[in-house]
Design a protein around this motif. Structure first.
Motif, PDB file in Angstrom:
ATOM      1  N   LEU A 116       0.815  -1.214   0.000  1.00  0.00           N
ATOM      2  CA  LEU A 116       0.000   0.000   0.000  1.00  0.00           C
ATOM      3  C   LEU A 116       0.851   1.266   0.000  1.00  0.00           C
ATOM      4  O   LEU A 116       0.646   2.172   0.790  1.00  0.00           O
ATOM      5  CB  LEU A 116      -0.944  -0.013   1.211  1.00  0.00           C
ATOM      6  N   VAL A 117       1.801   1.338  -0.922  1.00  0.00           N
ATOM      7  CA  VAL A 117       2.710   2.488  -0.960  1.00  0.00           C
ATOM      8  C   VAL A 117       2.453   3.409  -2.144  1.00  0.00           C
ATOM      9  O   VAL A 117       2.788   4.580  -2.084  1.00  0.00           O
ATOM     10  CB  VAL A 117       4.188   2.023  -0.963  1.00  0.00           C
ATOM     11  N   GLY A 118       1.865   2.922  -3.203  1.00  0.00           N
ATOM     12  CA  GLY A 118       1.629   3.748  -4.384  1.00  0.00           C
ATOM     13  C   GLY A 118       0.189   4.200  -4.475  1.00  0.00           C
ATOM     14  O   GLY A 118      -0.543   4.235  -3.490  1.00  0.00           O
ATOM     15  N   GLU A 119      -0.217   4.529  -5.686  1.00  0.00           N
ATOM     16  CA  GLU A 119      -1.593   4.951  -5.935  1.00  0.00           C
ATOM     17  C   GLU A 119      -2.496   3.778  -6.303  1.00  0.00           C
ATOM     18  O   GLU A 119      -3.697   3.832  -6.115  1.00  0.00           O
ATOM     19  CB  GLU A 119      -1.631   6.005  -7.049  1.00  0.00           C
ATOM     20  N   LYS A 120      -1.897   2.714  -6.857  1.00  0.00           N
ATOM     21  CA  LYS A 120      -2.660   1.531  -7.266  1.00  0.00           C
ATOM     22  C   LYS A 120      -1.843   0.285  -6.954  1.00  0.00           C
ATOM     23  O   LYS A 120      -0.621   0.333  -6.919  1.00  0.00           O
ATOM     24  CB  LYS A 120      -2.957   1.569  -8.770  1.00  0.00           C
ATOM     25  N   VAL A 144      -4.077  -6.886  -7.334  1.00  0.00           N
ATOM     26  CA  VAL A 144      -4.470  -7.991  -6.465  1.00  0.00           C
ATOM     27  C   VAL A 144      -5.063  -9.051  -7.377  1.00  0.00           C
ATOM     28  O   VAL A 144      -6.065  -8.799  -8.042  1.00  0.00           O
ATOM     29  CB  VAL A 144      -5.498  -7.547  -5.401  1.00  0.00           C
ATOM     30  N   ASP A 145      -4.424 -10.215  -7.403  1.00  0.00           N
ATOM     31  CA  ASP A 145      -4.712 -11.209  -8.425  1.00  0.00           C
ATOM     32  C   ASP A 145      -4.545 -10.496  -9.766  1.00  0.00           C
ATOM     33  O   ASP A 145      -3.498  -9.956 -10.023  1.00  0.00           O
ATOM     34  CB  ASP A 145      -6.087 -11.851  -8.242  1.00  0.00           C
ATOM     35  N   CYS A 146      -5.536 -10.419 -10.584  1.00  0.00           N
ATOM     36  CA  CYS A 146      -5.393  -9.716 -11.868  1.00  0.00           C
ATOM     37  C   CYS A 146      -6.129  -8.381 -11.874  1.00  0.00           C
ATOM     38  O   CYS A 146      -6.275  -7.751 -12.915  1.00  0.00           O
ATOM     39  CB  CYS A 146      -5.892 -10.608 -13.000  1.00  0.00           C
ATOM     40  N   TYR A 147      -6.568  -7.912 -10.718  1.00  0.00           N
ATOM     41  CA  TYR A 147      -7.362  -6.689 -10.624  1.00  0.00           C
ATOM     42  C   TYR A 147      -6.506  -5.509 -10.150  1.00  0.00           C
ATOM     43  O   TYR A 147      -5.735  -5.640  -9.197  1.00  0.00           O
ATOM     44  CB  TYR A 147      -8.528  -6.877  -9.644  1.00  0.00           C
ATOM     45  N   VAL A 148      -6.672  -4.365 -10.799  1.00  0.00           N
ATOM     46  CA  VAL A 148      -6.009  -3.135 -10.376  1.00  0.00           C
ATOM     47  C   VAL A 148      -6.943  -2.433  -9.391  1.00  0.00           C
ATOM     48  O   VAL A 148      -8.112  -2.201  -9.683  1.00  0.00           O
ATOM     49  CB  VAL A 148      -5.713  -2.221 -11.578  1.00  0.00           C
ATOM     50  N   VAL A 149      -6.404  -2.128  -8.212  1.00  0.00           N
ATOM     51  CA  VAL A 149      -7.199  -1.543  -7.136  1.00  0.00           C
ATOM     52  C   VAL A 149      -6.550  -0.228  -6.705  1.00  0.00           C
ATOM     53  O   VAL A 149      -5.336  -0.156  -6.522  1.00  0.00           O
ATOM     54  CB  VAL A 149      -7.281  -2.510  -5.930  1.00  0.00           C
ATOM     55  N   ASN A 150      -7.367   0.809  -6.556  1.00  0.00           N
ATOM     56  CA  ASN A 150      -6.869   2.093  -6.070  1.00  0.00           C
ATOM     57  C   ASN A 150      -6.480   1.990  -4.603  1.00  0.00           C
ATOM     58  O   ASN A 150      -7.188   1.358  -3.812  1.00  0.00           O
ATOM     59  CB  ASN A 150      -7.941   3.181  -6.217  1.00  0.00           C
ATOM     60  N   VAL A 151      -5.368   2.618  -4.256  1.00  0.00           N
ATOM     61  CA  VAL A 151      -4.967   2.716  -2.853  1.00  0.00           C
ATOM     62  C   VAL A 151      -5.655   3.967  -2.307  1.00  0.00           C
ATOM     63  O   VAL A 151      -5.209   5.085  -2.521  1.00  0.00           O
ATOM     64  CB  VAL A 151      -3.436   2.783  -2.692  1.00  0.00           C
ATOM     65  N   LEU A 189      -7.048   3.001   2.924  1.00  0.00           N
ATOM     66  CA  LEU A 189      -5.952   2.030   2.902  1.00  0.00           C
ATOM     67  C   LEU A 189      -4.640   2.681   3.336  1.00  0.00           C
ATOM     68  O   LEU A 189      -3.847   2.073   4.054  1.00  0.00           O
ATOM     69  CB  LEU A 189      -5.819   1.410   1.515  1.00  0.00           C
ATOM     70  N   LYS A 190      -4.416   3.929   2.918  1.00  0.00           N
ATOM     71  CA  LYS A 190      -3.205   4.640   3.350  1.00  0.00           C
ATOM     72  C   LYS A 190      -3.218   4.846   4.863  1.00  0.00           C
ATOM     73  O   LYS A 190      -2.178   4.772   5.511  1.00  0.00           O
ATOM     74  CB  LYS A 190      -3.095   5.979   2.625  1.00  0.00           C
TER      75      LYS A 190
END
Length: 128
Positions: A29-33, A36-43, A47-48
C-alpha cells in the motif's frame, strides 16, 4: 490466500472476489494503485490510513486480520476492505476523522485513525 466466492455478511457488499491476509496486502500500500490477483485496485485514503497508522481500532483494539476484495452495491470498482474478527463475526475496520469534518477536520492523514465500524458509529461526529 485468495479464496473465491465467499458470501459477504454486509448488506453494502454486492460481490466478494477474494480474501487476503494482512501481510499479503499491507506492504503493497505504498503507491496509488496495486494489483491484487489480476485486478487493479486504487490505494484509497482509508488504505493509506491503515498503512501509516496501523490496523487496530484505536478505541476497542480489534485488529484487522484480512483484506477482502469486494465490490459495493451500485459501484463498478473493486475495493479492498479490512476486516477483524469480534465474537466469531467479521467486523469492518474504517478510517475515522479525529476532528470530524463537521467540526472543521480535514482528510489529511494526520487527522485520520483506524477505527472499527462499531466504534466509529458510536463516536459519530464527536471529537476524540
Amino acid at each position: 490466500m485468495g479464496r473465491k466466492h465467499i458470501i459477504p455478511v454486509h448488506n453494502f457488499i454486492e460481490e466478494r472476489r477474494g480474501i487476503y491476509l494482512v501481510p499479503e496486502i499491507l506492504p503493497k500500500l505504498v503507491g496509488e494503485k496495486i494489483v491484487v490477483d489480476c485486478y487493479v485496485v486504487n490505494v484509497t485514503r482509508t488504505l493509506k490510513t491503515f498503512a501509516v497508522k496501523g490496523i487496530q481500532c484505536v478505541t476497542c483494539g480489534v485488529e484487522g486480520v484480512y483484506f477482502a476484495l469486494e465490490r459495493r452495491k451500485g459501484d463498478d470498482c473493486l475495493h479492498l476492505n479490512l476486516y477483524g474478527i469480534l465474537n466469531n463475526r467479521e467486523l469492518l475496520l474504517t478510517r475515522d476523522h479525529i476532528l470530524p469534518r463537521s467540526k472543521g477536520g480535514t482528510d489529511a492523514l494526520s487527522n485520520l485513525q483506524p477505527m472499527c465500524k462499531i466504534c466509529n458509529e458510536k463516536k459519530r461526529d464527536s471529537y476524540a
